[in-house]
Design a protein around this motif. Structure first.
Motif, PDB file in Angstrom:
ATOM      1  N   GLY A 133       0.829  -1.196   0.000  1.00 59.41           N
ATOM      2  CA  GLY A 133       0.000   0.000   0.000  1.00 59.41           C
ATOM      3  C   GLY A 133       0.855   1.233   0.000  1.00 59.41           C
ATOM      4  N   SER A 134       0.402   2.263  -0.672  1.00 56.43           N
ATOM      5  CA  SER A 134       1.163   3.510  -0.691  1.00 56.43           C
ATOM      6  C   SER A 134       1.042   4.202   0.652  1.00 56.43           C
ATOM      7  CB  SER A 134       0.651   4.421  -1.812  1.00 56.43           C
ATOM      8  OG  SER A 134      -0.722   4.744  -1.595  1.00 56.43           O
ATOM      9  N   LEU A 135       2.138   4.775   1.095  1.00 57.96           N
ATOM     10  CA  LEU A 135       2.185   5.482   2.369  1.00 57.96           C
ATOM     11  C   LEU A 135       2.875   6.821   2.169  1.00 57.96           C
ATOM     12  CD1 LEU A 135       3.312   2.624   4.821  1.00 57.96           C
ATOM     13  CD2 LEU A 135       1.048   3.693   4.731  1.00 57.96           C
ATOM     14  N   ALA A 136       2.366   7.860   2.795  1.00 58.09           N
ATOM     15  CA  ALA A 136       2.985   9.183   2.761  1.00 58.09           C
ATOM     16  C   ALA A 136       3.351   9.556   4.195  1.00 58.09           C
ATOM     17  CB  ALA A 136       2.031  10.215   2.169  1.00 58.09           C
ATOM     18  N   ILE A 137       4.638   9.683   4.463  1.00 55.67           N
ATOM     19  CA  ILE A 137       5.145   9.941   5.807  1.00 55.67           C
ATOM     20  C   ILE A 137       5.667  11.375   5.870  1.00 55.67           C
ATOM     21  CG2 ILE A 137       6.713   9.179   7.618  1.00 55.67           C
ATOM     22  CD1 ILE A 137       4.665   7.068   6.732  1.00 55.67           C
ATOM     23  N   SER A 138       5.171  12.109   6.846  1.00 58.56           N
ATOM     24  CA  SER A 138       5.613  13.491   7.035  1.00 58.56           C
ATOM     25  C   SER A 138       6.451  13.597   8.312  1.00 58.56           C
ATOM     26  CB  SER A 138       4.401  14.427   7.138  1.00 58.56           C
ATOM     27  OG  SER A 138       4.816  15.755   7.368  1.00 58.56           O
ATOM     28  N   ILE A 139       7.598  14.226   8.204  1.00 58.48           N
ATOM     29  CA  ILE A 139       8.495  14.451   9.340  1.00 58.48           C
ATOM     30  C   ILE A 139       8.756  15.952   9.440  1.00 58.48           C
ATOM     31  CG2 ILE A 139      10.775  13.962  10.330  1.00 58.48           C
ATOM     32  CD1 ILE A 139      10.812  11.393   8.646  1.00 58.48           C
ATOM     33  N   THR A 140       8.659  16.490  10.640  1.00 55.13           N
ATOM     34  CA  THR A 140       8.907  17.918  10.851  1.00 55.13           C
ATOM     35  C   THR A 140      10.272  18.114  11.498  1.00 55.13           C
ATOM     36  OG1 THR A 140       6.550  18.363  11.134  1.00 55.13           O
ATOM     37  CG2 THR A 140       8.075  20.040  11.930  1.00 55.13           C
ATOM     38  N   TYR A 141      11.049  18.994  10.924  1.00 51.58           N
ATOM     39  CA  TYR A 141      12.354  19.349  11.483  1.00 51.58           C
ATOM     40  C   TYR A 141      12.196  20.676  12.231  1.00 51.58           C
ATOM     41  CZ  TYR A 141      17.253  20.885  11.658  1.00 51.58           C
ATOM     42  OH  TYR A 141      18.485  21.341  12.068  1.00 51.58           O
ATOM     43  N   LEU A 142      12.416  20.650  13.545  1.00 51.98           N
ATOM     44  CA  LEU A 142      12.288  21.828  14.395  1.00 51.98           C
ATOM     45  C   LEU A 142      13.659  22.205  14.936  1.00 51.98           C
ATOM     46  CD1 LEU A 142       9.129  20.740  16.423  1.00 51.98           C
ATOM     47  CD2 LEU A 142       9.185  22.528  14.684  1.00 51.98           C
ATOM     48  N   GLU A 143      14.091  23.416  14.672  1.00 54.31           N
ATOM     49  CA  GLU A 143      15.401  23.859  15.135  1.00 54.31           C
ATOM     50  C   GLU A 143      15.309  25.222  15.801  1.00 54.31           C
ATOM     51  OE1 GLU A 143      19.863  25.096  13.464  1.00 54.31           O
ATOM     52  OE2 GLU A 143      18.439  24.098  12.132  1.00 54.31           O
TER      53      GLU A 143
END
Length: 395
Positions: free
Chosen positions: A28-38
């Protein structure tokens, strides 16, 4: 002849597909979002042009990892995106974190001082999130100030200090002079060296704070010999995380002794001098991508994204709770280009990893040093072992 990094990547993709092969209808297609906080840390002016901090330190590592992970993920119909929030030292990162982490479980990389990382981890919006500490070396974050929603891809100061003391014991250089700077980060590193010395039986023949009023850049040949002449030692260990004096100790000590710690022989999560274990492939990719050398913060951010990618591939899920459970389980393992399988300590969320002992130009060795044994894995001889940590509630 050195193989190109594209050849190495192609091999890695083939290996990955072979290890995770499944029927087409199950993919199955998956879309993963990751946030970079600096949030940029405040640092005093550096005394050496070799110690300038890149503007994109950490962020470049995360960006490259997204690119790497998408290169392999596309074969499984997995895609990864990176959201970026960068604030200067006086900026309000907490408000930005609330907005970025609101609305259900999220994944984020934190590159910021420990106090800010803790404040974000304690936000109600972050309660079910998966946070990766890629910017704070503070051992307390893996100890009494650990948080269930925070894992650590950057080594602790305790890990760095233990690596150096193992090396000193192996070389039988067990009498040292410890010199500590005046900034809180220096003092924390100095305390880590003291604890590690006690742990491995290294004697502090001298333990001195660095001079508060020294003009070392102009007068190193006068200041350092006087400062170092009143004790006998095998090596000088400098706790100078803010890069204010240690570099100038080299070749200026009263006795001809090696400088270690924050200059000379340094303990690092990643060294640009590493080439073995296919590390040269990562070095070349990063150099081409960022137009500079990779450092430890870049590497920690890269590891965070790659950890997520590995967990998503193996679990075939984008569920944050499932990703966290897999990362802390016995089945997780990551190739970090350092010759060992990397895994997370279930009791405090720290990523087990070898520590490089290197000069600016050459890798000397990796710790753990041969001969230091552990009932589980020799990597657990570095930093807080399960019986030593005050962290609770991770498992």
């Amino acid at each position: 002849m050195r193989a190109s990094w594209t050849q190495g990547l192609a091999f890695s993709v083939a290996a990955l597909l072979g290890a995770t092969a499944m029927p087409a209808h199950a993919q199955g297609s998956l879309a993963i979002s990751i946030t970079y906080l600096e949030k940029k840390a405040e640092h005093p002016p550096t005394l050496s042009n070799f110690d300038l901090i890149p503007d994109d330190e950490g962020l470049a590592g995360a960006r490259l990892a997204i690119k790497d992970t998408n290169s392999t993920g596309k074969f499984l119909k997995h895609s990864y995106a990176l959201g970026e929030v960068v604030k200067e030292s006086g900026g309000d990162i907490l408000a930005e974190a609330r907005k970025a982490l609101d609305g259900g479980p999220k994944i984020a990389i934190l590159n910021m001082p420990a106090a800010d990382a803790l404040a974000i981890a304690d936000l109600p919006e972050a309660a079910d999130d998966l946070l990766f500490n890629a910017g704070a070396y503070d051992t307390a974050l893996r100890d009494d100030k650990c948080r269930r929603n925070m894992l650590h891809t950057l080594p602790s100061r305790a890990m760095l200090a233990d690596a150096l003391m193992q090396f000193l014991v192996k070389k039988q250089w067990t009498r040292i002079m410890l010199v500590t700077g005046h900034y809180p980060t220096d003092e924390a590193l100095g305390e880590a060296f003291r604890n590690a010395a006690k742990k491995f039986g290294v004697t502090l023949n001298a333990d001195k704070p660095w001079l508060a009023d020294a003009d070392i850049r102009r007068n190193a040949m006068q200041e350092v010999p006087l400062f170092t002449q009143d004790a006998d030692y095998d090596a000088i260990v400098a706790a100078d995380e803010e890069n204010q004096f240690a570099t100038f100790f080299q070749y200026n000590s009263w006795q001809p002794r090696p400088i270690m710690g924050s200059a000379g022989l340094m303990t690092l999560a990643w060294s640009p001098a590493m080439e073995q274990w296919a590390a040269i492939q990562l070095q070349d990719r990063f150099n081409a991508f960022a137009k500079r050398k990779m450092d430890s913060i870049d590497y920690a951010s890269w590891l965070a994204v790659r950890s997520v990618g590995e967990a998503v591939t193996r679990t075939r899920s984008g569920d944050v709770a499932a990703i966290r459970a897999y990362l802390l389980g016995d089945q997780f393992g990551l190739d970090g280009f350092k010759g060992s399988r990397l895994s997370y300590r279930s009791w405090n969320g720290q990523l087990r990893q070898p520590i490089a002992l290197a000069s600016r130009d050459a890798l000397v060795t990796l710790a753990p040093i041969e001969g230091f044994e552990h009932e589980n894995t020799e990597l657990d001889t570095l930093g807080l072992d399960r019986p030593e940590t005050k962290c609770t509630g991770m498992e």
